[in-house]
Scaffold this motif. Structure first.
Motif, PDB file in Angstrom:
ATOM      1  N   TYR A 214     -23.402 -57.054  -7.049  1.00 24.57           N
ATOM      2  CA  TYR A 214     -23.874 -57.395  -6.136  1.00 24.57           C
ATOM      3  C   TYR A 214     -25.294 -58.202  -6.253  1.00 24.57           C
ATOM      4  O   TYR A 214     -25.684 -57.397  -8.183  1.00 24.57           O
ATOM      5  CB  TYR A 214     -24.636 -57.371  -4.388  1.00 24.57           C
ATOM      6  N   ARG A 215     -26.222 -59.286  -6.454  1.00 21.32           N
ATOM      7  CA  ARG A 215     -27.126 -59.609  -6.844  1.00 21.32           C
ATOM      8  C   ARG A 215     -28.029 -59.225  -5.783  1.00 21.32           C
ATOM      9  O   ARG A 215     -28.247 -59.955  -4.826  1.00 21.32           O
ATOM     10  CB  ARG A 215     -27.228 -60.853  -7.425  1.00 21.32           C
ATOM     11  N   GLN A 216     -29.385 -58.652  -6.010  1.00 21.95           N
ATOM     12  CA  GLN A 216     -30.525 -59.335  -5.114  1.00 21.95           C
ATOM     13  C   GLN A 216     -31.334 -59.328  -5.347  1.00 21.95           C
ATOM     14  O   GLN A 216     -32.165 -58.990  -7.453  1.00 21.95           O
ATOM     15  CB  GLN A 216     -31.051 -57.774  -4.443  1.00 21.95           C
ATOM     16  N   LEU A 217     -31.952 -60.555  -5.389  1.00 23.49           N
ATOM     17  CA  LEU A 217     -32.707 -62.199  -5.771  1.00 23.49           C
ATOM     18  C   LEU A 217     -34.486 -61.333  -5.347  1.00 23.49           C
ATOM     19  O   LEU A 217     -33.639 -60.992  -4.007  1.00 23.49           O
ATOM     20  CB  LEU A 217     -32.894 -63.131  -5.363  1.00 23.49           C
TER      21      LEU A 217
ATOM     22  N   SER B  19     -33.079 -62.980 -13.665  1.00 25.17           N
ATOM     23  CA  SER B  19     -34.803 -61.062 -13.511  1.00 25.17           C
ATOM     24  C   SER B  19     -33.875 -60.901 -12.024  1.00 25.17           C
ATOM     25  O   SER B  19     -34.455 -61.771 -10.833  1.00 25.17           O
ATOM     26  CB  SER B  19     -35.642 -61.451 -13.740  1.00 25.17           C
ATOM     27  N   ALA B  20     -33.363 -60.189 -11.479  1.00 26.32           N
ATOM     28  CA  ALA B  20     -33.215 -59.453 -10.697  1.00 26.32           C
ATOM     29  C   ALA B  20     -32.968 -58.030 -10.513  1.00 26.32           C
ATOM     30  O   ALA B  20     -32.432 -57.374 -11.909  1.00 26.32           O
ATOM     31  CB  ALA B  20     -31.958 -59.967 -10.014  1.00 26.32           C
ATOM     32  N   ALA B  21     -32.014 -56.665  -9.064  1.00 28.59           N
ATOM     33  CA  ALA B  21     -31.349 -55.829  -9.126  1.00 28.59           C
ATOM     34  C   ALA B  21     -30.457 -56.594  -8.978  1.00 28.59           C
ATOM     35  O   ALA B  21     -29.673 -57.172  -8.289  1.00 28.59           O
ATOM     36  CB  ALA B  21     -32.432 -55.613  -8.194  1.00 28.59           C
ATOM     37  N   TYR B  22     -29.349 -55.526  -9.905  1.00 28.60           N
ATOM     38  CA  TYR B  22     -27.903 -55.701  -9.354  1.00 28.60           C
ATOM     39  C   TYR B  22     -27.571 -54.767  -8.826  1.00 28.60           C
ATOM     40  O   TYR B  22     -27.250 -53.839 -10.009  1.00 28.60           O
ATOM     41  CB  TYR B  22     -27.125 -56.125 -11.160  1.00 28.60           C
ATOM     42  N   PHE B  23     -26.664 -54.437  -8.162  1.00 32.30           N
ATOM     43  CA  PHE B  23     -25.912 -53.622  -7.572  1.00 32.30           C
ATOM     44  C   PHE B  23     -24.683 -53.552  -7.951  1.00 32.30           C
ATOM     45  O   PHE B  23     -23.658 -54.499  -7.600  1.00 32.30           O
ATOM     46  CB  PHE B  23     -26.263 -53.018  -6.729  1.00 32.30           C
ATOM     47  N   CYS B  24     -23.880 -52.557  -8.342  1.00 32.74           N
ATOM     48  CA  CYS B  24     -22.816 -52.103  -7.305  1.00 32.74           C
ATOM     49  C   CYS B  24     -22.521 -51.561  -6.765  1.00 32.74           C
ATOM     50  O   CYS B  24     -23.064 -50.486  -6.609  1.00 32.74           O
ATOM     51  CB  CYS B  24     -22.462 -51.244  -9.257  1.00 32.74           C
ATOM     52  N   ALA B  25     -21.087 -51.379  -5.875  1.00 29.88           N
ATOM     53  CA  ALA B  25     -20.404 -50.470  -5.856  1.00 29.88           C
ATOM     54  C   ALA B  25     -19.055 -50.815  -5.603  1.00 29.88           C
ATOM     55  O   ALA B  25     -18.260 -50.922  -6.496  1.00 29.88           O
ATOM     56  CB  ALA B  25     -20.959 -51.341  -4.117  1.00 29.88           C
ATOM     57  N   SER B  26     -18.893 -49.305  -4.849  1.00 28.18           N
ATOM     58  CA  SER B  26     -17.332 -48.733  -5.044  1.00 28.18           C
ATOM     59  C   SER B  26     -16.700 -48.501  -4.181  1.00 28.18           C
ATOM     60  O   SER B  26     -17.145 -47.981  -2.913  1.00 28.18           O
ATOM     61  CB  SER B  26     -16.771 -47.682  -6.106  1.00 28.18           C
ATOM     62  N   SER B  27     -15.587 -48.673  -3.627  1.00 29.62           N
ATOM     63  CA  SER B  27     -14.882 -48.246  -2.492  1.00 29.62           C
ATOM     64  C   SER B  27     -12.850 -48.079  -3.054  1.00 29.62           C
ATOM     65  O   SER B  27     -13.010 -48.296  -3.605  1.00 29.62           O
ATOM     66  CB  SER B  27     -14.237 -49.109  -1.657  1.00 29.62           C
ATOM     67  N   PRO B  28     -12.563 -46.660  -2.070  1.00 24.92           N
ATOM     68  CA  PRO B  28     -11.338 -45.979  -2.694  1.00 24.92           C
ATOM     69  C   PRO B  28      -9.791 -47.354  -2.090  1.00 24.92           C
ATOM     70  O   PRO B  28      -9.187 -46.886  -3.811  1.00 24.92           O
ATOM     71  CB  PRO B  28     -11.301 -44.939  -1.874  1.00 24.92           C
TER      72      PRO B  28
ATOM     73  N   GLN C 180     -18.282 -49.504   1.861  1.00 22.10           N
ATOM     74  CA  GLN C 180     -18.488 -48.713   0.424  1.00 22.10           C
ATOM     75  C   GLN C 180     -19.940 -48.332  -0.134  1.00 22.10           C
ATOM     76  O   GLN C 180     -20.813 -48.806   0.816  1.00 22.10           O
ATOM     77  CB  GLN C 180     -18.698 -50.784  -0.323  1.00 22.10           C
ATOM     78  N   TYR C 181     -19.597 -47.784  -0.950  1.00 25.76           N
ATOM     79  CA  TYR C 181     -20.674 -47.292  -2.029  1.00 25.76           C
ATOM     80  C   TYR C 181     -21.358 -47.512  -2.986  1.00 25.76           C
ATOM     81  O   TYR C 181     -20.877 -47.824  -4.105  1.00 25.76           O
ATOM     82  CB  TYR C 181     -20.530 -45.578  -1.745  1.00 25.76           C
ATOM     83  N   PHE C 182     -23.052 -47.727  -2.428  1.00 29.55           N
ATOM     84  CA  PHE C 182     -23.931 -48.598  -3.948  1.00 29.55           C
ATOM     85  C   PHE C 182     -24.163 -47.857  -4.925  1.00 29.55           C
ATOM     86  O   PHE C 182     -24.442 -46.478  -3.912  1.00 29.55           O
ATOM     87  CB  PHE C 182     -24.695 -49.579  -2.793  1.00 29.55           C
ATOM     88  N   GLY C 183     -24.888 -48.323  -5.723  1.00 25.15           N
ATOM     89  CA  GLY C 183     -25.552 -46.987  -6.898  1.00 25.15           C
ATOM     90  C   GLY C 183     -26.681 -47.366  -6.895  1.00 25.15           C
ATOM     91  O   GLY C 183     -27.447 -47.950  -5.544  1.00 25.15           O
ATOM     92  N   PRO C 184     -27.624 -46.852  -7.642  1.00 27.64           N
ATOM     93  CA  PRO C 184     -29.020 -46.932  -7.619  1.00 27.64           C
ATOM     94  C   PRO C 184     -29.306 -48.729  -7.806  1.00 27.64           C
ATOM     95  O   PRO C 184     -30.744 -48.532  -7.426  1.00 27.64           O
ATOM     96  CB  PRO C 184     -30.131 -46.362  -8.574  1.00 27.64           C
ATOM     97  N   GLY C 185     -28.563 -49.070  -8.904  1.00 27.20           N
ATOM     98  CA  GLY C 185     -29.202 -50.670  -9.388  1.00 27.20           C
ATOM     99  C   GLY C 185     -29.953 -51.178 -10.805  1.00 27.20           C
ATOM    100  O   GLY C 185     -29.897 -49.448 -11.049  1.00 27.20           O
TER     101      GLY C 185
END
Lengths: 112, 115
Positions: free
Chosen positions: B35-38, B87-96, B104-109
């Motif tokens: 995911y991207r967060q502007l 320029s943004a925050a990019y978040f990764c998430a994972s699920s089983p 979905q569990y998110f990383g710190p970005g």
């Protein structure tokens, strides 16, 4: 289009008073609904989720949300705000197995 | 049990350079989402991957962006010839399992700044 609307971009409360963060979703299908919290420069933490079980969902840190199908709402509440609750809150909806659709966020400020 | 890990946490690039963002899902999770967060906005879905497969890339810009999740190693989000608008925050998430309603569990970005 499937969407989720957070009605307030900012909410300010005094410590010890109730919190209400409002969220409405589009109603094409039965959704899964989530509330996530994001503290400054941090990742997202799941507060609670609704997946067609009980309509009143209890989450962490004293938060809860009620799924109201007739109003297509999933508002987040807490009886008594704490200073540590100050953060950005996202209402999130999922209609299928992959993407989450995020609201634009509500910034909660808590004053002493 | 370590959570979702992302690195680097902060990345600075000049216009025209390449950015590589890494994501290691939670142990036992085989589904990864980017995911991207502007600034001042919510997160926007980019891509959903399983091991060695892209499942849904409907949120990826058509050019310069690519993602992979190899059999071994982390998932990589690659941005070629970066521009200031990246320029943004990019978040990764994972699920089983990747099923409806699954958390979905998110990383710190990774916070990308393009100069």
């Amino acid at each position: 289009a499937q969407s989720v609307t957070q009605l307030d971009s900012h909410v300010s409360v005094s410590e010890g008073t109730p919190v209400l963060l409002r969220c409405n979703y589009s109603s094409s299908y039965s959704p899964s609904l989530f509330w996530y919290v994001q503290h400054p420069n941090k990742g997202l933490q799941l507060l609670l989720k609704y997946t067609s079980a009980a309509t009143l969902v209890k989450g962490i840190n004293g938060f809860e949300a009620e799924f109201k199908k007739s109003e297509t709402s999933f508002h987040l509440t807490k009886p008594s705000a704490h200073m540590s609750d100050a953060a950005e809150y996202f209402c999130v909806v999922s209609y299928n197995t992959d993407k989450l659709i995020f609201g634009t966020g509500t910034r909660l400020q808590v004053f002493p | 049990n370590a959570g979702v890990m992302q690195n680097p946490r902060h990345l600075v690039r000049r216009r025209g350079q390449e950015a590589r963002l890494r994501c290691s899902p939670m142990k036992g999770h085989s589904h990864v989402y980017w995911y991207r967060q502007l600034p001042e906005e919510g997160l926007k879905f980019m891509v959903y991957l399983q091991k060695e497969n892209i499942i849904d890339e409907s949120g990826m810009p058509k050019e310069r962006f690519s993602a992979e999740f190899p059999k071994e190693g982390p998932s990589i989000l690659r941005i070629q010839q970066v521009v200031r608008g990246d320029s943004a925050a990019y978040f990764c998430a994972s699920s089983p399992q990747g099923v409806l309603g699954e958390t979905q569990y998110f990383g710190p970005g990774t916070r990308l700044l393009v100069l």
